[in-house]
Scaffold this motif. Sequence first.
Motif, PDB file in Angstrom:
ATOM      1  N   LEU A   1      -2.622  -2.637  11.578  1.00 36.13           N
ATOM      2  CA  LEU A   1      -1.884  -2.782  10.324  1.00 36.13           C
ATOM      3  C   LEU A   1      -2.810  -2.704   9.119  1.00 36.13           C
ATOM      4  O   LEU A   1      -2.520  -2.004   8.133  1.00 36.13           O
ATOM      5  CB  LEU A   1      -1.123  -4.109  10.321  1.00 36.13           C
ATOM      6  CG  LEU A   1       0.046  -4.225  11.311  1.00 36.13           C
ATOM      7  CD1 LEU A   1       0.596  -5.636  11.317  1.00 36.13           C
ATOM      8  CD2 LEU A   1       1.133  -3.222  10.979  1.00 36.13           C
ATOM      9  N   TYR A   2      -3.937  -3.402   9.191  1.00 42.53           N
ATOM     10  CA  TYR A   2      -4.883  -3.364   8.063  1.00 42.53           C
ATOM     11  C   TYR A   2      -5.559  -2.001   7.961  1.00 42.53           C
ATOM     12  O   TYR A   2      -5.845  -1.528   6.858  1.00 42.53           O
ATOM     13  CB  TYR A   2      -5.915  -4.479   8.205  1.00 42.53           C
ATOM     14  CG  TYR A   2      -5.429  -5.810   7.688  1.00 42.53           C
ATOM     15  CD1 TYR A   2      -5.599  -6.172   6.356  1.00 42.53           C
ATOM     16  CD2 TYR A   2      -4.764  -6.698   8.520  1.00 42.53           C
ATOM     17  CE1 TYR A   2      -5.134  -7.383   5.873  1.00 42.53           C
ATOM     18  CE2 TYR A   2      -4.291  -7.915   8.051  1.00 42.53           C
ATOM     19  CZ  TYR A   2      -4.479  -8.252   6.733  1.00 42.53           C
ATOM     20  OH  TYR A   2      -4.008  -9.439   6.256  1.00 42.53           O
TER      21      TYR A   2
ATOM     22  N   SER B   1       0.830  -1.211   0.000  1.00 48.24           N
ATOM     23  CA  SER B   1       0.000   0.000   0.000  1.00 48.24           C
ATOM     24  C   SER B   1       0.859   1.253   0.000  1.00 48.24           C
ATOM     25  O   SER B   1       0.554   2.228  -0.694  1.00 48.24           O
ATOM     26  CB  SER B   1      -0.922   0.001   1.226  1.00 48.24           C
ATOM     27  OG  SER B   1      -1.765  -1.120   1.226  1.00 48.24           O
TER      28      SER B   1
ATOM     29  N   ILE C   1     -12.729  -2.376   9.947  1.00 50.54           N
ATOM     30  CA  ILE C   1     -11.495  -3.160   9.943  1.00 50.54           C
ATOM     31  C   ILE C   1     -11.486  -4.260  11.010  1.00 50.54           C
ATOM     32  O   ILE C   1     -11.122  -5.408  10.693  1.00 50.54           O
ATOM     33  CB  ILE C   1     -10.272  -2.227  10.097  1.00 50.54           C
ATOM     34  CG1 ILE C   1     -10.254  -1.200   8.953  1.00 50.54           C
ATOM     35  CG2 ILE C   1      -8.986  -3.037  10.118  1.00 50.54           C
ATOM     36  CD1 ILE C   1     -10.169  -1.805   7.572  1.00 50.54           C
TER      37      ILE C   1
ATOM     38  N   TRP D   1      -9.820 -13.672  10.763  1.00 46.63           N
ATOM     39  CA  TRP D   1      -8.517 -14.295  10.505  1.00 46.63           C
ATOM     40  C   TRP D   1      -7.711 -14.528  11.775  1.00 46.63           C
ATOM     41  O   TRP D   1      -6.965 -15.493  11.844  1.00 46.63           O
ATOM     42  CB  TRP D   1      -7.705 -13.416   9.541  1.00 46.63           C
ATOM     43  CG  TRP D   1      -8.420 -13.153   8.257  1.00 46.63           C
ATOM     44  CD1 TRP D   1      -9.182 -14.041   7.554  1.00 46.63           C
ATOM     45  CD2 TRP D   1      -8.461 -11.926   7.515  1.00 46.63           C
ATOM     46  NE1 TRP D   1      -9.688 -13.442   6.431  1.00 46.63           N
ATOM     47  CE2 TRP D   1      -9.261 -12.150   6.368  1.00 46.63           C
ATOM     48  CE3 TRP D   1      -7.890 -10.670   7.694  1.00 46.63           C
ATOM     49  CZ2 TRP D   1      -9.502 -11.160   5.423  1.00 46.63           C
ATOM     50  CZ3 TRP D   1      -8.128  -9.689   6.746  1.00 46.63           C
ATOM     51  CH2 TRP D   1      -8.919  -9.925   5.629  1.00 46.63           C
TER      52      TRP D   1
ATOM     53  N   VAL E   1     -10.735  -8.308  10.338  1.00 51.40           N
ATOM     54  CA  VAL E   1      -9.563  -8.952  10.929  1.00 51.40           C
ATOM     55  C   VAL E   1      -9.960 -10.089  11.860  1.00 51.40           C
ATOM     56  O   VAL E   1      -9.256 -11.103  11.952  1.00 51.40           O
ATOM     57  CB  VAL E   1      -8.713  -7.896  11.670  1.00 51.40           C
ATOM     58  CG1 VAL E   1      -7.576  -8.542  12.446  1.00 51.40           C
ATOM     59  CG2 VAL E   1      -8.158  -6.881  10.678  1.00 51.40           C
TER      60      VAL E   1
ATOM     61  N   GLY F   1      -3.079   0.348   6.190  1.00 47.41           N
ATOM     62  CA  GLY F   1      -3.033   0.086   4.751  1.00 47.41           C
ATOM     63  C   GLY F   1      -4.294   0.548   4.043  1.00 47.41           C
ATOM     64  O   GLY F   1      -4.232   1.118   2.947  1.00 47.41           O
ATOM     65  N   PHE F   2      -5.434   0.331   4.684  1.00 47.18           N
ATOM     66  CA  PHE F   2      -6.708   0.740   4.090  1.00 47.18           C
ATOM     67  C   PHE F   2      -6.771   2.251   3.905  1.00 47.18           C
ATOM     68  O   PHE F   2      -7.161   2.748   2.839  1.00 47.18           O
ATOM     69  CB  PHE F   2      -7.857   0.270   4.985  1.00 47.18           C
ATOM     70  CG  PHE F   2      -9.205   0.820   4.620  1.00 47.18           C
ATOM     71  CD1 PHE F   2      -9.896   0.346   3.512  1.00 47.18           C
ATOM     72  CD2 PHE F   2      -9.786   1.825   5.379  1.00 47.18           C
ATOM     73  CE1 PHE F   2     -11.135   0.853   3.167  1.00 47.18           C
ATOM     74  CE2 PHE F   2     -11.020   2.343   5.051  1.00 47.18           C
ATOM     75  CZ  PHE F   2     -11.699   1.854   3.939  1.00 47.18           C
TER      76      PHE F   2
ATOM     77  N   PHE G   1      -3.196  -6.454  14.431  1.00 50.57           N
ATOM     78  CA  PHE G   1      -3.556  -6.700  13.032  1.00 50.57           C
ATOM     79  C   PHE G   1      -4.616  -5.712  12.541  1.00 50.57           C
ATOM     80  O   PHE G   1      -4.607  -5.318  11.369  1.00 50.57           O
ATOM     81  CB  PHE G   1      -4.025  -8.144  12.856  1.00 50.57           C
ATOM     82  CG  PHE G   1      -2.900  -9.130  12.780  1.00 50.57           C
ATOM     83  CD1 PHE G   1      -2.249  -9.364  11.575  1.00 50.57           C
ATOM     84  CD2 PHE G   1      -2.465  -9.796  13.910  1.00 50.57           C
ATOM     85  CE1 PHE G   1      -1.196 -10.262  11.493  1.00 50.57           C
ATOM     86  CE2 PHE G   1      -1.411 -10.693  13.842  1.00 50.57           C
ATOM     87  CZ  PHE G   1      -0.769 -10.928  12.642  1.00 50.57           C
ATOM     88  N   SER G   2      -5.525  -5.293  13.415  1.00 52.71           N
ATOM     89  CA  SER G   2      -6.491  -4.255  13.033  1.00 52.71           C
ATOM     90  C   SER G   2      -5.754  -2.971  12.671  1.00 52.71           C
ATOM     91  O   SER G   2      -6.076  -2.304  11.677  1.00 52.71           O
ATOM     92  CB  SER G   2      -7.479  -3.991  14.172  1.00 52.71           C
ATOM     93  OG  SER G   2      -8.306  -5.101  14.397  1.00 52.71           O
TER      94      SER G   2
END
Length: 309
Positions: free
Chosen positions: A267-268, A3, A246, A253, A250, A271-272, A264-265
Motif C-alpha cells: 500500500l505504501y 495520493s 518501503i 510501524w 513500514v 502511494g509512493f 502495508f509495504s
Amino acid sequence: MISAVFSLSMGTQSVGFEALYACLFEQCLRPFDQQILFDIRLPRIITGFVAGFGLAMTGALMQNITRNPLADPYLFGIVAGAGLGVTLMSFFADSMALPVPLAAFTGALLAVLLVIGIVFNRHWQRTEFLLLAGVAVSFLLGAITSFTLYLSDAFAANRVIFWLMGSLARSDDLAIAWIVPVIIIGLCISLLLSRQLDALLLSDESAQSLGVSVNQVRIIMLIVCAAITGVIVAFCGGIGFVGLMIPHLVRKWVGITTAKLLVFSGLYGGGFLMLVDVIARTALEGQEIPIGVITAAIGSIFFLALMRR
C-alpha cells in the motif's frame, strides 16, 4: 486515496479539485477534463499503484527470505534479467513470437535459476552467498544487455535505454490486465506461506526443526518475485530502490511478520510511486523525467542514511 486524488489533479494540464470533484461525482465542467482524467491519467495512476505495490512487496519478501535488510529485486539480478529479456525481444521481434511480459518473465526467471544454480548444493544455506551470486548475475546480465545495445542501431538503442530508466508513459488497459493478476496471485501464495516465511526469520535450522521445507519455500518465493518483477519491468521499465526503501519504513510501524509487512509495504509502495510519477510529469516543463532516475536519487540517499544508522 490521497495520493490518487493528488495524482489525478496534477500534471502538465492542471485540473483543479473542483473540476475533479465534478468529474468524479457529477458531470465534468469541461469536455477535455474527462479525457485527461479518465483516458490518460487514470490508467497511469492505477499502473503506478500496482507497480509500486508489487515492487515494495517483492522487496519485503526478499528481505525476509534472505534475512538481509539490503535485499531487493535489483540485488538478485531479477530486474537485470527482465530487462535483458525485453531488450532481446525488442531487437528480435520478427523471429521471436513471445509477448513482451512473457519475455520479461523469462529473463527474470533465468536470473533466478542462475543464482540458484550457482549456490545450490554448496552454499545454499548461507544467504550471504545467495546475495553475492545475485550481484554477480546482475552484472553479467547487465553486461549482455549493454553489449546488445552496442550492436544495435542508435535509434533502437536510445529507445531501449529510455525504457530501462523506467516510465509509466506506456500505461494502458493491457498493462493493468497483465500486472494486477500476477500481483494478486503472488500475494495470495505469499500469504498462504506466511507462517513458513515467519519461521525463516529465525534461521534455516530453526525453520527446519519446525517442519518447514526451507529450500522449497525459498525457491517458490524467488519464482514469485521473478514473476511480479518481470511483468512490472515489461511495462514500466527498471524502477529501482522502491523494494529497498518501503519495507524499512513500514517495518517500524507494523513489525516484521510477513502478512502485515507485505500488505502495508504494498500500500505504501503504491502511494509512493504515484507521487513520484507526479514529480516525473511536472518537474520539467514540456518533458518527462524517467521515473527510475527519481527513485534512484531518493533511494541512494536513503541507502546511505540506512548504512550510517
